[in-house]
Design a protein around this motif. Structure first.
Motif, short mmCIF file in Angstrom:
data_model
loop_
_atom_site.label_atom_id
_atom_site.label_comp_id
_atom_site.label_asym_id
_atom_site.label_seq_id
_atom_site.Cartn_x
_atom_site.Cartn_y
_atom_site.Cartn_z
N ARG A 2 0.81 -1.22 0.00
CA ARG A 2 0.00 0.00 0.00
C ARG A 2 0.85 1.27 0.00
NH1 ARG A 2 -2.47 -2.40 5.07
NH2 ARG A 2 -0.82 -1.07 5.82
N GLY A 3 1.07 1.85 -1.16
CA GLY A 3 1.78 3.12 -1.24
C GLY A 3 3.24 3.04 -0.88
N GLY A 4 3.83 1.86 -0.99
CA GLY A 4 5.21 1.68 -0.61
C GLY A 4 6.19 2.52 -1.41
N LYS A 5 5.83 2.88 -2.61
CA LYS A 5 6.71 3.70 -3.43
C LYS A 5 6.10 5.05 -3.77
CE LYS A 5 9.12 -0.16 -5.52
NZ LYS A 5 9.49 -0.84 -6.75
N VAL A 143 10.45 31.82 6.43
CA VAL A 143 11.26 31.19 5.38
C VAL A 143 12.03 30.00 5.94
CG1 VAL A 143 13.19 31.54 3.80
CG2 VAL A 143 11.41 33.27 3.96
N ILE A 144 12.59 30.15 7.13
CA ILE A 144 13.32 29.05 7.75
C ILE A 144 12.38 27.87 8.03
CG2 ILE A 144 14.52 28.33 9.87
CD1 ILE A 144 15.79 31.19 9.84
N CYS A 145 11.20 28.16 8.54
CA CYS A 145 10.22 27.09 8.82
C CYS A 145 9.77 26.41 7.53
CB CYS A 145 9.02 27.64 9.58
SG CYS A 145 9.41 28.09 11.29
N TYR A 146 9.56 27.20 6.49
CA TYR A 146 9.14 26.65 5.19
C TYR A 146 10.23 25.74 4.63
CZ TYR A 146 7.21 26.76 0.42
OH TYR A 146 6.68 26.42 -0.80
N ALA A 147 11.48 26.19 4.70
CA ALA A 147 12.59 25.35 4.23
C ALA A 147 12.71 24.09 5.09
CB ALA A 147 13.90 26.15 4.25
N ALA A 148 12.50 24.23 6.39
CA ALA A 148 12.56 23.07 7.28
C ALA A 148 11.47 22.05 6.92
CB ALA A 148 12.41 23.51 8.74
N CYS A 149 10.31 22.53 6.49
CA CYS A 149 9.25 21.62 6.03
C CYS A 149 9.73 20.81 4.82
CB CYS A 149 7.98 22.38 5.67
SG CYS A 149 7.08 22.98 7.11
N GLY A 150 10.44 21.47 3.91
CA GLY A 150 10.98 20.77 2.76
C GLY A 150 11.94 19.68 3.17
N VAL A 151 12.81 19.99 4.12
CA VAL A 151 13.77 19.00 4.62
C VAL A 151 13.02 17.84 5.30
CG1 VAL A 151 15.61 18.62 6.31
CG2 VAL A 151 15.64 20.66 4.86
N MET A 152 12.00 18.19 6.09
CA MET A 152 11.24 17.15 6.79
C MET A 152 10.49 16.23 5.83
SD MET A 152 9.97 18.77 10.36
CE MET A 152 9.77 20.50 9.99
N PHE A 153 9.96 16.77 4.74
CA PHE A 153 9.31 15.93 3.74
C PHE A 153 10.30 14.92 3.16
CE2 PHE A 153 5.59 18.80 3.30
CZ PHE A 153 4.59 17.84 3.24
N ASN A 154 11.52 15.38 2.89
CA ASN A 154 12.55 14.47 2.37
C ASN A 154 12.95 13.43 3.41
OD1 ASN A 154 13.02 15.27 -0.39
ND2 ASN A 154 13.71 17.21 0.47
N MET A 155 13.03 13.83 4.67
CA MET A 155 13.35 12.87 5.73
C MET A 155 12.22 11.84 5.87
SD MET A 155 15.03 15.51 8.49
CE MET A 155 14.94 14.39 9.85
N LEU A 156 10.98 12.31 5.77
CA LEU A 156 9.84 11.40 5.86
C LEU A 156 9.88 10.39 4.71
CD1 LEU A 156 7.12 10.53 7.07
CD2 LEU A 156 6.04 12.31 5.67
N ALA A 157 10.20 10.85 3.52
CA ALA A 157 10.29 9.95 2.37
C ALA A 157 11.35 8.87 2.62
CB ALA A 157 10.63 10.74 1.10
N ARG A 159 12.41 7.75 5.53
CA ARG A 159 11.91 6.83 6.58
C ARG A 159 10.88 5.86 6.01
NH1 ARG A 159 11.97 8.41 12.53
NH2 ARG A 159 14.16 9.00 12.66
N LEU A 160 9.97 6.38 5.18
CA LEU A 160 8.96 5.50 4.59
C LEU A 160 9.59 4.44 3.70
CD1 LEU A 160 6.18 8.13 3.73
CD2 LEU A 160 6.10 6.37 5.53
N ARG A 161 10.61 4.81 2.95
CA ARG A 161 11.31 3.85 2.10
C ARG A 161 12.02 2.79 2.96
NH1 ARG A 161 12.87 8.44 -1.15
NH2 ARG A 161 11.57 8.41 -3.00
#
Length: 177
Positions: A2-5, A143-157, A159-161
């Motif tokens: 389910r949504g593994g990739k 701007v710092i928080c927005y950029a941090a969200c981008g980093v966190m999305f990549n970290m989440l990806a 972890r999910l992988r």
């Protein structure tokens, strides 16, 4: 699976787009400074329609004697940076007569050469608001928080992988046992 990739890929794309948007919005504010330009945000309509409110103006250093009539300059007046067109360059007196394009009359006070910041080389409409965001404290935090969200999305990806690989490895181990 389910949504593994799909979900990790989606998180990666969102994270990268967020980070790229931060980088792209910094370019017009930072790169010209490295090239020696002074950067200003236009906050009044005195130069419209040539330079609309909210434009980002790039001023290059110039010797006052080199400024020609009709050119747009940035100068200090009353503690603020003002952008107006040169009506006359009075070399002998060492001063400029200026006027905003939208103003009916010339400026009341002449501008001493010592007040000259530079000659306007370029302007980009609407981008001046970025300068407002990047130069005040709250904007910097956003701007710092927005950029941090981008980093966190990549970290989440990532972890999910990792979890999907771990589940797949466990599934293969249980099948081979």
């Amino acid at each position: 699976m389910r949504g593994g990739k799909i979900i990790p890929a989606f998180c990666n794309i969102v994270g990268i787009l967020i980070l790229l948007s931060v980088i792209v919005t910094f370019i017009p504010v930072t790169v010209p400074r490295l090239m020696g330009y002074q950067i200003y945000n236009i906050v009044s309509g005195s130069m419209e329609p040539a330079i609309p409110v909210g434009s980002l103006v790039y001023a290059e250093l110039v010797q006052p004697a080199e400024v020609q009539e009709g050119e747009i300059i940035v100068f200090y007046s009353g503690g603020s940076a003002v952008t107006h067109r040169v009506v006359q360059n009075r070399l002998v007196e060492g001063e400029f007569v200026t006027k905003g394009d939208a103003n009916a009359q010339e400026d009341l006070n002449t501008i001493a050469y010592a007040s000259l910041i530079g000659r306007v080389k370029y302007h980009i409409p609407f981008i001046g608001q970025l300068l407002v965001i990047y130069t005040n404290g709250v904007g910097k935090i956003y701007v710092i928080c927005y950029a941090a969200c981008g980093v966190m999305f990549n970290m989440l990806a990532s972890r999910l992988r990792d979890r999907a690989r771990e589940r797949q490895r466990k599934a293969q181990d249980s099948l081979s046992s």
